[in-house]
Design a protein around this motif. Structure first.
Motif, PDB file in Angstrom:
ATOM      1  N   TRP A 111       0.829  -1.201   0.000  1.00 26.34           N
ATOM      2  CA  TRP A 111       0.000   0.000   0.000  1.00 26.34           C
ATOM      3  C   TRP A 111       0.868   1.257   0.000  1.00 26.34           C
ATOM      4  CZ3 TRP A 111      -4.858  -0.493  -1.274  1.00 26.34           C
ATOM      5  CH2 TRP A 111      -5.510  -1.704  -1.034  1.00 26.34           C
ATOM      6  N   GLY A 112       2.024   1.162   0.631  1.00 27.68           N
ATOM      7  CA  GLY A 112       2.954   2.279   0.603  1.00 27.68           C
ATOM      8  C   GLY A 112       3.478   2.533  -0.800  1.00 27.68           C
ATOM      9  N   ALA A 113       3.788   1.449  -1.545  1.00 31.93           N
ATOM     10  CA  ALA A 113       4.243   1.608  -2.928  1.00 31.93           C
ATOM     11  C   ALA A 113       3.152   2.251  -3.780  1.00 31.93           C
ATOM     12  CB  ALA A 113       4.634   0.249  -3.502  1.00 31.93           C
ATOM     13  N   LEU A 114       1.907   1.841  -3.577  1.00 36.25           N
ATOM     14  CA  LEU A 114       0.786   2.434  -4.310  1.00 36.25           C
ATOM     15  C   LEU A 114       0.658   3.919  -3.989  1.00 36.25           C
ATOM     16  CD1 LEU A 114      -1.820   2.446  -5.950  1.00 36.25           C
ATOM     17  CD2 LEU A 114      -2.995   1.429  -3.997  1.00 36.25           C
ATOM     18  N   LEU A 115       0.707   4.259  -2.698  1.00 36.56           N
ATOM     19  CA  LEU A 115       0.593   5.662  -2.297  1.00 36.56           C
ATOM     20  C   LEU A 115       1.771   6.480  -2.820  1.00 36.56           C
ATOM     21  CD1 LEU A 115      -0.920   7.812  -0.601  1.00 36.56           C
ATOM     22  CD2 LEU A 115       0.563   7.172   1.318  1.00 36.56           C
ATOM     23  N   GLY A 116       2.978   5.929  -2.694  1.00 42.93           N
ATOM     24  CA  GLY A 116       4.161   6.636  -3.178  1.00 42.93           C
ATOM     25  C   GLY A 116       4.096   6.911  -4.668  1.00 42.93           C
ATOM     26  N   GLY A 117       3.622   5.929  -5.446  1.00 44.53           N
ATOM     27  CA  GLY A 117       3.500   6.132  -6.877  1.00 44.53           C
ATOM     28  C   GLY A 117       2.575   7.280  -7.217  1.00 44.53           C
ATOM     29  N   MET A 118       1.466   7.396  -6.505  1.00 49.80           N
ATOM     30  CA  MET A 118       0.499   8.448  -6.798  1.00 49.80           C
ATOM     31  C   MET A 118       0.997   9.806  -6.312  1.00 49.80           C
ATOM     32  SD  MET A 118      -3.062   6.423  -6.052  1.00 49.80           S
ATOM     33  CE  MET A 118      -4.016   7.462  -7.123  1.00 49.80           C
ATOM     34  N   VAL A 119       1.576   9.849  -5.117  1.00 48.47           N
ATOM     35  CA  VAL A 119       2.038  11.123  -4.552  1.00 48.47           C
ATOM     36  C   VAL A 119       3.184  11.693  -5.369  1.00 48.47           C
ATOM     37  CG1 VAL A 119       3.204  12.167  -2.563  1.00 48.47           C
ATOM     38  CG2 VAL A 119       1.248  10.647  -2.210  1.00 48.47           C
ATOM     39  N   VAL A 120       4.187  10.870  -5.636  1.00 53.16           N
ATOM     40  CA  VAL A 120       5.383  11.366  -6.330  1.00 53.16           C
ATOM     41  C   VAL A 120       5.050  11.780  -7.754  1.00 53.16           C
ATOM     42  CG1 VAL A 120       7.670  10.713  -7.175  1.00 53.16           C
ATOM     43  CG2 VAL A 120       6.975  10.096  -4.857  1.00 53.16           C
ATOM     44  N   TRP A 121       4.221  10.999  -8.455  1.00 55.94           N
ATOM     45  CA  TRP A 121       3.894  11.397  -9.822  1.00 55.94           C
ATOM     46  C   TRP A 121       3.079  12.688  -9.831  1.00 55.94           C
ATOM     47  CZ3 TRP A 121       5.943  10.405 -14.247  1.00 55.94           C
ATOM     48  CH2 TRP A 121       5.299  10.845 -15.405  1.00 55.94           C
ATOM     49  N   PHE A 122       2.195  12.868  -8.848  1.00 59.86           N
ATOM     50  CA  PHE A 122       1.417  14.111  -8.766  1.00 59.86           C
ATOM     51  C   PHE A 122       2.354  15.305  -8.568  1.00 59.86           C
ATOM     52  CE2 PHE A 122      -0.919  17.424  -6.544  1.00 59.86           C
ATOM     53  CZ  PHE A 122      -2.088  17.512  -7.290  1.00 59.86           C
ATOM     54  N   ILE A 123       3.315  15.155  -7.660  1.00 56.63           N
ATOM     55  CA  ILE A 123       4.274  16.247  -7.431  1.00 56.63           C
ATOM     56  C   ILE A 123       5.103  16.489  -8.693  1.00 56.63           C
ATOM     57  CG2 ILE A 123       6.293  16.944  -6.077  1.00 56.63           C
ATOM     58  CD1 ILE A 123       5.141  15.364  -3.743  1.00 56.63           C
ATOM     59  N   TRP A 124       5.522  15.405  -9.347  1.00 58.26           N
ATOM     60  CA  TRP A 124       6.342  15.531 -10.559  1.00 58.26           C
ATOM     61  C   TRP A 124       5.602  16.313 -11.641  1.00 58.26           C
ATOM     62  CZ3 TRP A 124      11.249  14.703 -11.950  1.00 58.26           C
ATOM     63  CH2 TRP A 124      11.567  14.549 -13.296  1.00 58.26           C
ATOM     64  N   MET A 125       4.314  16.041 -11.808  1.00 58.59           N
ATOM     65  CA  MET A 125       3.548  16.717 -12.850  1.00 58.59           C
ATOM     66  C   MET A 125       3.206  18.155 -12.479  1.00 58.59           C
ATOM     67  SD  MET A 125       3.219  14.795 -15.485  1.00 58.59           S
ATOM     68  CE  MET A 125       1.924  15.648 -16.348  1.00 58.59           C
ATOM     69  N   GLN A 126       2.979  18.404 -11.214  1.00 59.33           N
ATOM     70  CA  GLN A 126       2.555  19.742 -10.795  1.00 59.33           C
ATOM     71  C   GLN A 126       3.721  20.629 -10.387  1.00 59.33           C
ATOM     72  OE1 GLN A 126      -0.179  20.729 -11.551  1.00 59.33           O
ATOM     73  NE2 GLN A 126      -1.952  19.809 -10.555  1.00 59.33           N
TER      74      GLN A 126
END
Length: 434
Positions: free
Chosen positions: A362-377
Motif C-alpha cells: 500500500w505504501g508503494a501504491l501511495l508513493g507512486g500516486m504522490v510522487v507522480w502528482f508532485i512531478w507533474m505539478q
C-alpha cells in the motif's frame, strides 16, 4: 495514530488533491495525472516486490519497462506485408542463427573439459556465428528499412487486440529478468545493480537503432487503442447527453470519458496486483522472503535456496514493470524509444518506493500516486512561485525573466527535497512496513 486510519487519511488527501486539480485547472489534466499515477504505482509495486521483499537492488527499471512497451508494438500493430516480403524471412533466419550461436557456445563451455581448447572453441564458435548471422541478417534489415521508410520501414506486429500485449509485456520482461538473474544473482548485490543497469542500456539501444523491429527514433505511432478515441466517442448519443447535462462541450466530455475508461482498466489491474501481492506477502512464502532479506546466512542455515528465491522474486518484480510499460504505451498510443529516460523510469520509481514505504504494498501504491502528482505539478507550481516572488520587479527585468524561464527545473529540485525530507522525518516512508 492507528496505521489503518493513517493510510485512509493519506489516500484521502491524495484523492482531494486530484479533485482540487480538476476544479482549479481542468478535469482532463486531473485524469491524465491520475492515469499515469496508476501506471507509476504498478511500477513501484514491482520494484517494491524486489527491494521490499527480498532486498534486490534493481537499477534497470527503464529497460524492463521499455521491453514491456515493445510488446505492444509486436502484438497489436498491424503487420507490414511489403516489409515481410522484402526481408521478413531473412530477419527471422538471422535471429535464429544468432540464438543458435549463443546456445552452441554455451554447450561447448559446459561439455568440454576445462582448458585452453574449451576457450578457443567457444571464441571460434562465437566469431564464426557472428559473421554467418550478419551475412544473413544485415541485408534483410536493410531491405525492411527501405520499405516506405517515412511511415513504415519495419515489420509491424501481429495485429491482435492491444490488451493481449499486457501479459506479453510481463512475459518479455520476466524472461529478460531470468537471463540477468541467472548471470548475476549468485554474486554480490552490487553485481546485480551493474548487470541491470547494463541490460537496461542495451534494451534502449536496441529500441533506438533496430528500425526493422521498432522504427527506432522514428517512433511507432497510431497504435491500436484499448478505449475508443475521443473523436469516435463524440458521435455517441450518451456522451452528447452527458455533456449537455454537465454543461460541458462534447469534445471535452469525450476526452474525459476516454480517460475514465483507462482509469477503470488500470484500476482493475492494480487491484488484482495489490490483492495478489498482499496474499503473497502474508503467506509462508512472504515470511520466508523477509527472513532471507533480513538475514541470508540464517536462511541458508535453515536450508533455504536463497539464490532460487531471489530469482523468483526478481522475475516477478520485473514482469510487473514490463506490464506497466505495456500499459503506458497503450495509454500513449505510440512507442517513443527516446523518451525512456533513467531520471523518470529509474530514479523516480525508486523515490516512489522510498517515499511510500519500502516493504509495504500500500505504501508503494501511495508513493507512486504522490510522487507522480508532485512531478507533474512541480513545473506549474514552480512557475507560479517564481511569478509571485518576482512580482515586485518590472516585467522586462532580466532576473525575473530568467527565473520564470528556468522554473521548469524545479521538478528535480522538488523531488530531491521531498526525498530528503522523507529520509529525515519519515525514514520508513508514509506507510511503513509492519
Amino acid at each position: 495514530m492507528n496505521p489503518v486510519l493513517r493510510s485512509v487519511l493519506l489516500f484521502g488527501l491524495v484523492a482531494l488533491a486530484f479533485v482540487v486539480t480538476g476544479l482549479m485547472q481542468s478535469w482532463n489534466l486531473a485524469m491524465i495525472i491520475l492515469n499515469m499515477s496508476l501506471v507509476s504505482a504498478v511500477m513501484a509495486l514491482g520494484v517494491n516486490i524486489q527491494w521490499g521483499y527480498a532486498g534486490l537492488f534493481n537499477v534497470g527499471i527503464m529497460g524492463f519497462t521499455a521491453i514491456g512497451g515493445l510488446a505492444v508494438v509486436l502484438v497489436s500493430a498491424d503487420p507490414v506485408p511489403e516489409a515481410w516480403r522484402a526481408g521478413g524471412l531473412g530477419a527471422m533466419l538471422g535471429l535464429a542463427l544468432g540464438v543458435a550461436t549463443i546456445l552452441a557456445a554455451i554447450a561447448i563451455w559446459k561439455r568440454m573439459p576445462k582448458g585452453r581448447a574449451r576457450v578457443l572453441a567457444m571464441v571460434a564458435t562465437l566469431i564464426a556465428g557472428y559473421f554467418i548471422t550478419r551475412s544473413v541478417f544485415a541485408p534483410a534489415r536493410e531491405a525492411i528499412a527501405a520499405v516506405n521508410p517515412a511511415s513504415e520501414g519495419y515489420l509491424g506486429g501481429a495485429g491482435l487486440y492491444v490488451l493481449w500485449s499486457w501479459p506479453v509485456g510481463a512475459l518479455f520482461a520476466g524472461g529478460l529478468a531470468w537471463v540477468v538473474g541467472k548471470v548475476s544473482l549468485g554474486l554480490r548485490s552490487d553485481y546485480l545493480a551493474i548487470a541491470t543497469l547494463g541490460i537496461s542500456e542495451i534494451v534502449i539501444a536496441v529500441l533506438k537503432f533496430e528500425n526493422w523491429a521498432t522504427r527506432g527514433v522514428n517512433n511507432v505511432v497510431g497504435l491500436p487503442r484499448a478505449i475508443p478515441r475521443p473523436v469516435e466517442m463524440q458521435a455517441y448519443p450518451w456522451v452528447q447527453t452527458l455533456a449537455d447535462d454537465l454543461g460541458m462541450s462534447v469534445v471535452e466530455m469525450a476526452s474525459i470519458v476516454e480517460k475514465l475508461g483507462y482509469t477503470v482498466l488500470f484500476g482493475i489491474v492494480l487491484a488484482i496486483l495489490i490483492a495478489l501481492s498482499e496474499l503473497a506477502l502474508n503467506s509462508p512464502w512472504g515470511r520466508m522472503m523477509r527472513a532471507i532479506r533480513d538475514n541470508e546466512i540464517a536462511a541458508r542455515a535453515m536450508g533455504k535456496d536463497v539464490t532460487a528465491r531471489h530469482l523468483t522474486t526478481f522475475i516477478l518484480g520485473s514482469g510487473i514493470c514490463g506490464l506497466a510499460g505495456a500499459m503506458m504505451v497503450t495509454l500513449d498510443g505510440q512507442l517513443t524509444p527516446g523518451n525512456y529516460d533513467p531520471l523518470r523510469f529509474t530514479f523516480l520509481i525508486w523515490v516512489m518506493v522510498i517515499v511510500g514505504g519500502s516493504g509495504n504494498n500500500w505504501g508503494a501504491l501511495l508513493g507512486g500516486m504522490v510522487v507522480w502528482f508532485i512531478w507533474m505539478q512541480a513545473e506549474p507550481m514552480g512557475r507560479a512561485a517564481m511569478e509571485f516572488l518576482t512580482g515586485f520587479m518590472a516585467e522586462d527585468n532580466a532576473l525575473r525573466i530568467h527565473l520564470i524561464d528556468q522554473s521548469a527545473h524545479t521538478r528535480p529540485i522538488m523531488m530531491g527535497l521531498a526525498l530528503l525530507l522523507m529520509l529525515r522525518f519519515a525514514p520508513r516512508g508514509l506507510i511503513p512496513e509492519r
